[in-house]
Design a protein around this motif. Sequence first.
Motif, short mmCIF file in Angstrom:
data_model
loop_
_atom_site.label_atom_id
_atom_site.label_comp_id
_atom_site.label_asym_id
_atom_site.label_seq_id
_atom_site.Cartn_x
_atom_site.Cartn_y
_atom_site.Cartn_z
N ALA A 140 0.94 -1.21 -0.04
CA ALA A 140 0.03 -0.03 0.09
C ALA A 140 0.89 1.35 -0.10
CB ALA A 140 -0.96 -0.01 1.22
N ALA A 141 2.03 1.20 0.68
CA ALA A 141 2.93 2.34 0.46
C ALA A 141 3.44 2.71 -0.78
CB ALA A 141 4.24 2.42 1.51
N LEU A 142 3.80 1.56 -1.65
CA LEU A 142 4.30 1.72 -2.92
C LEU A 142 2.97 2.27 -3.89
CD1 LEU A 142 6.51 -1.43 -3.49
CD2 LEU A 142 7.28 0.97 -3.12
N GLU A 143 1.77 1.81 -3.56
CA GLU A 143 0.65 2.03 -4.34
C GLU A 143 0.30 3.64 -4.04
OE1 GLU A 143 -2.34 -0.58 -3.38
OE2 GLU A 143 -1.78 -2.12 -4.63
N LEU A 144 0.51 4.10 -2.65
CA LEU A 144 0.28 5.55 -2.27
C LEU A 144 1.46 6.38 -3.14
CD1 LEU A 144 -0.71 8.01 -0.50
CD2 LEU A 144 0.85 7.21 1.22
N ARG A 145 2.59 6.08 -3.27
CA ARG A 145 3.60 6.73 -3.85
C ARG A 145 3.23 6.68 -5.40
NH1 ARG A 145 9.41 7.54 -3.14
NH2 ARG A 145 10.38 7.82 -5.49
N ALA A 146 2.78 5.65 -5.68
CA ALA A 146 2.51 5.62 -7.44
C ALA A 146 1.29 6.36 -7.67
CB ALA A 146 2.15 4.18 -7.57
N ALA A 147 0.25 6.33 -6.81
CA ALA A 147 -0.86 7.15 -7.08
C ALA A 147 -0.55 8.63 -6.92
CB ALA A 147 -1.90 7.08 -5.86
N ARG A 148 0.31 9.06 -6.23
CA ARG A 148 0.77 10.63 -5.93
C ARG A 148 1.59 10.84 -7.21
NH1 ARG A 148 2.61 10.74 0.33
NH2 ARG A 148 0.85 11.29 1.38
N GLY A 149 2.37 9.77 -7.70
CA GLY A 149 3.03 9.83 -8.99
C GLY A 149 2.11 10.15 -10.12
N THR A 150 1.09 9.45 -10.28
CA THR A 150 0.23 9.49 -11.26
C THR A 150 -0.42 10.65 -11.28
OG1 THR A 150 0.05 7.10 -11.42
CG2 THR A 150 -1.86 8.31 -12.22
N LEU A 151 -0.96 11.26 -10.33
CA LEU A 151 -1.70 12.46 -10.28
C LEU A 151 -0.52 13.74 -10.67
CD1 LEU A 151 -3.62 12.06 -6.76
CD2 LEU A 151 -4.50 12.14 -9.10
N THR A 152 0.58 13.57 -9.92
CA THR A 152 1.58 14.45 -10.51
C THR A 152 1.87 14.66 -11.94
OG1 THR A 152 2.72 14.35 -8.26
CG2 THR A 152 4.24 15.37 -9.82
N LEU A 153 1.88 13.45 -12.44
CA LEU A 153 2.05 13.50 -13.93
C LEU A 153 0.87 14.14 -14.62
CD1 LEU A 153 3.96 12.36 -16.47
CD2 LEU A 153 2.59 10.24 -16.11
N GLN A 154 -0.28 13.71 -14.24
CA GLN A 154 -1.53 14.39 -14.82
C GLN A 154 -1.42 15.92 -14.59
OE1 GLN A 154 -4.92 12.41 -12.78
NE2 GLN A 154 -4.49 10.42 -14.14
N LEU A 155 -0.96 16.24 -13.48
CA LEU A 155 -0.85 17.76 -13.11
C LEU A 155 -0.03 18.18 -14.21
CD1 LEU A 155 -2.05 20.36 -11.94
CD2 LEU A 155 -0.14 19.92 -10.20
N LEU A 156 1.24 17.88 -14.44
CA LEU A 156 2.35 18.31 -15.43
C LEU A 156 1.63 18.33 -16.63
CD1 LEU A 156 5.49 16.30 -13.87
CD2 LEU A 156 4.88 18.84 -13.67
N GLN A 157 0.95 17.09 -16.98
CA GLN A 157 0.21 17.17 -18.39
C GLN A 157 -0.66 18.24 -18.57
OE1 GLN A 157 -1.02 13.12 -18.46
NE2 GLN A 157 0.88 12.25 -19.22
N ALA A 158 -1.40 18.53 -17.69
CA ALA A 158 -2.51 19.54 -17.57
C ALA A 158 -1.77 20.99 -17.69
CB ALA A 158 -3.25 19.52 -16.44
N TYR A 159 -0.48 21.01 -17.09
CA TYR A 159 0.05 22.15 -17.03
C TYR A 159 0.66 22.60 -18.39
CZ TYR A 159 3.75 25.95 -15.93
OH TYR A 159 4.34 27.10 -15.84
N GLY A 160 1.35 21.36 -19.11
CA GLY A 160 1.76 21.56 -20.36
C GLY A 160 0.53 21.83 -21.42
N GLY A 161 -0.63 21.55 -21.01
CA GLY A 161 -1.78 21.70 -21.86
C GLY A 161 -2.07 23.14 -21.71
N LEU A 162 -1.90 23.63 -20.68
CA LEU A 162 -2.37 25.07 -20.45
C LEU A 162 -1.08 25.96 -21.11
CD1 LEU A 162 -4.43 26.58 -18.71
CD2 LEU A 162 -2.66 26.65 -16.64
N ARG A 163 0.09 25.72 -20.92
CA ARG A 163 0.84 26.35 -21.69
C ARG A 163 0.58 26.32 -23.02
NH1 ARG A 163 6.30 27.41 -19.64
NH2 ARG A 163 7.06 26.46 -21.61
N SER A 164 0.30 25.15 -23.61
CA SER A 164 0.28 25.03 -25.21
C SER A 164 -1.05 25.87 -25.70
CB SER A 164 -0.10 23.65 -25.46
OG SER A 164 -0.52 23.40 -26.75
N ALA A 165 -2.03 26.07 -24.89
CA ALA A 165 -3.33 26.69 -25.20
C ALA A 165 -3.10 28.00 -25.12
CB ALA A 165 -4.35 26.17 -24.26
N ALA A 166 -2.11 28.69 -24.01
CA ALA A 166 -1.71 30.14 -24.12
C ALA A 166 -1.00 30.50 -25.22
CB ALA A 166 -1.13 30.30 -22.62
#
Length: 484
Positions: A140-166
């Motif tokens: 569960a500790a590894l899954e917690l880290r992986a879930a946080r990593g997935t959310l962080t990657l999704q945020l980086l992708q969303a931020y990249g999409g925001l920069r691209s849209a701007a």
Amino acid sequence: MPPCPPAAPLLALTLLLSAAASAQTAAPAPTTPALTTPAPSATASVASTLDTLLAALRAAPGWRSADLTYRAAQLQLDSARARAGLTLSAGASGALTKAPWDSGSWVGNGTVTLTASLPVLPWSPLQEGLRSAERGVQAAALELRAARGTLTLQLLQAYGGLRSAADTLTLADAQLALSTQALQIARDQRAQGLLTEGALLDRQAALESAQAGRDRAARGLTQARLSVTRLLGRDPLPGAPELNRPLPDLTPGGDEAALIARALSQRPEVRRAQATLADAQAQRDAAALDARLPDLSASVSAGQIASASGSAGRTVSGSLNVKTGVLGAQLSVPLREPAQAISGVNLSLSASLPLLGGATGTALAQAQVGVQQAQLALDSARQGAELDVRTRLSAVQDERGALEAAQTRLRAAELAAQAAQARLDAGLGTRLDVQQAQLNLLQAQQALGAQRDRVALAGAALAQATADLDPLLLTLPTPLPTGG
């Protein structure tokens, strides 16, 4: 007067075109906006810095859900520890007796008992449950880290999409400005009879298309912001921050073999499959032990084990069940001392061995099948992790390969813009040509920035695949450097 030679009309038309070009070069239309990159405040109202978004991610619903999932595993471990530890319980019982029925009198008595139990043998189901819960918390500790990593990657992708849209909106504004200026020049040329009505309509259609593209880019920027809001659960952009921070390069180091090795040791699905295999092996061993061991239990009791009335007095007893591995002890104290109590010791041993029927053989066979299934699941998880790492590593290499071409195109656009300006200074070009070259340069700059973001996102995806992405380090806000 002699007739005009045939070349005269062509010469006159050439002079008129040269005069129009000179007028365009000397004084552009006053209503034409300058073709420059908008100030940061043009996109700041709908954007936020990466630090602000990463800090807000720690309060996002997905992040909190991952924390609660890990907390549930911790509570299961606490429960398993409590069951596998020393347990104490107190009880009471009462009785009312009349013997003989016709001449006896009612006699009441009560007993208070204190019972303790502790699993002491290593194959005890309670001990195995504790070990299984410990493996579950590790996974569960590894899954917690992986879930946080997935959310962080999704945020980086969303931020990249925001920069691209701007950037898309900035480019659309520049294209609209250029189309506006081109239409104004076309109207002037039409008024001088140098342009056909069809060509003027083409310029007007180009302006309308540029306006539609600008509106489409504005809607795209709104959608990009809504994507960030949906991920974070709220709008984290109350002020006017700027999109001035590029995506960080999180590409993990090491060759392909090292990346795969780290993924196999850190990926949560692999560790969960390993824990499932360990549980299946423990169940198989328990089933085999259950098939071999008889249901054997030994007990001893000492104290006032009997009396004239047949009831016991103060006694202390202990028992051990070999199959369950639980050691128990009990203290029994009557509220009323029995008459003529007899003190002594009682030893007992009981065993039960099935001779016909029973489900021990079937349980062992099912446990063996469970081990095979768990082993296949582990092999599948390892193969999936290895394929994921290889795929994302290939994506990183592809994006890095395209980066050099984007840099070359930017250099070409810079040279073209310089050449257009030089032609304008020499009187051989027009300001419209210069602004078109500037638009191409802006587009090349944005393409290079977008390619760098794609390289960074591919590296972050690879770090997430190898479980090297540490979201806690990224979500600590760091101040951006400010120029003096």
